[in-house]
Scaffold this active site. Structure first.
Site, mmCIF file in Angstrom:
data_model
loop_
_atom_site.group_PDB
_atom_site.id
_atom_site.type_symbol
_atom_site.label_atom_id
_atom_site.label_comp_id
_atom_site.label_asym_id
_atom_site.label_seq_id
_atom_site.Cartn_x
_atom_site.Cartn_y
_atom_site.Cartn_z
ATOM 1 N N LYS A 101 -80.924 30.688 -65.276
ATOM 2 C CA LYS A 101 -81.047 31.985 -65.931
ATOM 3 C C LYS A 101 -80.921 31.860 -67.452
ATOM 4 C CE LYS A 101 -81.694 34.784 -62.426
ATOM 5 N NZ LYS A 101 -82.945 35.575 -62.291
ATOM 6 N N ASP A 139 -95.745 34.860 -53.823
ATOM 7 C CA ASP A 139 -94.723 33.829 -53.930
ATOM 8 C C ASP A 139 -94.900 33.228 -55.317
ATOM 9 O OD1 ASP A 139 -93.155 31.573 -53.943
ATOM 10 O OD2 ASP A 139 -94.000 30.687 -52.132
ATOM 11 N N ASN A 189 -88.569 40.171 -61.433
ATOM 12 C CA ASN A 189 -87.282 40.320 -60.769
ATOM 13 C C ASN A 189 -87.028 39.239 -59.721
ATOM 14 O OD1 ASN A 189 -84.899 41.890 -59.508
ATOM 15 N ND2 ASN A 189 -86.383 41.766 -57.837
ATOM 16 N N THR A 235 -94.530 43.683 -55.163
ATOM 17 C CA THR A 235 -94.857 42.408 -54.543
ATOM 18 C C THR A 235 -93.639 41.819 -53.852
ATOM 19 O OG1 THR A 235 -94.323 40.940 -56.411
ATOM 20 C CG2 THR A 235 -96.489 42.015 -56.427
ATOM 21 N N ILE A 273 -93.923 44.782 -60.085
ATOM 22 C CA ILE A 273 -92.548 44.334 -59.884
ATOM 23 C C ILE A 273 -92.532 43.238 -58.834
ATOM 24 C CG2 ILE A 273 -90.193 45.056 -59.337
ATOM 25 C CD1 ILE A 273 -91.215 47.988 -59.814
ATOM 26 N N TYR A 280 -77.366 27.785 -61.053
ATOM 27 C CA TYR A 280 -77.972 29.119 -61.111
ATOM 28 C C TYR A 280 -77.880 29.660 -62.536
ATOM 29 C CZ TYR A 280 -78.369 34.188 -60.551
ATOM 30 O OH TYR A 280 -78.738 35.515 -60.691
#
Length: 256
Positions: free
Chosen positions: A144, A52, A75, A31, A6, A140
């Site tokens: 997505k 990162d 995520n 992570t 994740i 944004y």
């Protein structure tokens, strides 16, 4: 024991998702950019690694530590609530580099491993705003929507190899810092034209007296997808997200 990796586990959706998978007895590779062991309960089933997703070298280091996983939960993301007119190109590039290209880079590295083992699940955390136009989140939303688009194509490409691909669409979460971020971004801008719009957005972001999405909603949705081979491609997470998805005019064959 099944293994899930994740990204973005330092807070919010990622943190709650990691906790839930641990509770369910999975091996969790959590992570985050800067690892903090205090965020998650001590467990022999937990591996905490720095990552990162916008850094090729960071992904390279991760791949040296991780050889096989059953589920990849993408995520980690970046949000910048700014009017389209006032969005700096550098901010737009950061949105795309994180939400689209960073997620893509990590996914591409794990796909050969999943193809080799003949199975795998990839769950990309997007946003329900891709189904509904809203102010201050144009770029944004665009990032997505791009994530949704390549995920749809990947779902078709990966299916013959036994790999499932899914997208989760969370709604408005009072647990995130979108409202605070809106004020912070707008504070550094000279144009006052969007002042009322920003104030309305901040107030809306903090409201909990209407349907909203909580981190636990997202975590439970992700876990349900991981264990159910018949999960739909798109899954809303949160009461508001369910309403938005039902009301949207999206005609994608992936929705059902």
């Amino acid at each position: 024991m099944s293994t899930v990796l994740i990204t973005g586990c330092s807070s919010g959706f990622g943190l709650e998702t990691a906790k839930l998978f641990l509770e369910k007895g999975w091996h969790v590779i959590a992570t985050m950019r800067k690892t903090d062991p205090s965020l998650l309960p001590e467990s022999n089933n937990l591996t905490l690694l720095p990552l990162d997703i916008t850094s090729t070298s960071s992904i390279d280091n991760l791949m040296q530590e991780v050889k096989n996983i059953d589920v990849l939960v993408n995520n980690a993301g970046f949000g910048a609530p700014v009017p389209v007119e006032l969005t700096p190109l550098a901010t737009a590039q950061q949105l795309m580099n994180t939400n689209v290209l960073g997620t893509l880079s990590l996914t591409q590295r794990f796909l050969p491993l999943m193809r080799q083992q003949g199975s795998g699940v990839i769950i990309n955390v997007s946003s329900s705003v891709t189904t509904k136009a809203m102010p201050l989140i144009g770029l944004y939303r665009a990032s997505k929507a791009a994530l949704n688009a390549w995920s749809e194509s990947l779902a078709v490409e990966a299916k013959p190899f036994g790999i499932r691909v899914h997208v989760v669409l969370p709604g408005r979460s009072p647990e995130t810092k979108f409202g605070e971020n809106a004020r912070a971004y707008f504070a550094g801008m000279d144009d006052p034209a969007y002042g009322k719009m920003v104030n309305d957005f901040v107030q809306m972001a903090g409201k909990t007296n209407s349907p909203v999405t909580y981190a636990k909603d997202v975590a439970s949705t992700i876990f349900a997808i991981a264990i159910d081979q018949n999960s739909p491609f798109y899954s809303s997470a949160g009461e508001d997200a369910k309403l938005w998805l039902e009301e949207s005019q999206q005609q994608s064959p992936f929705c059902r």
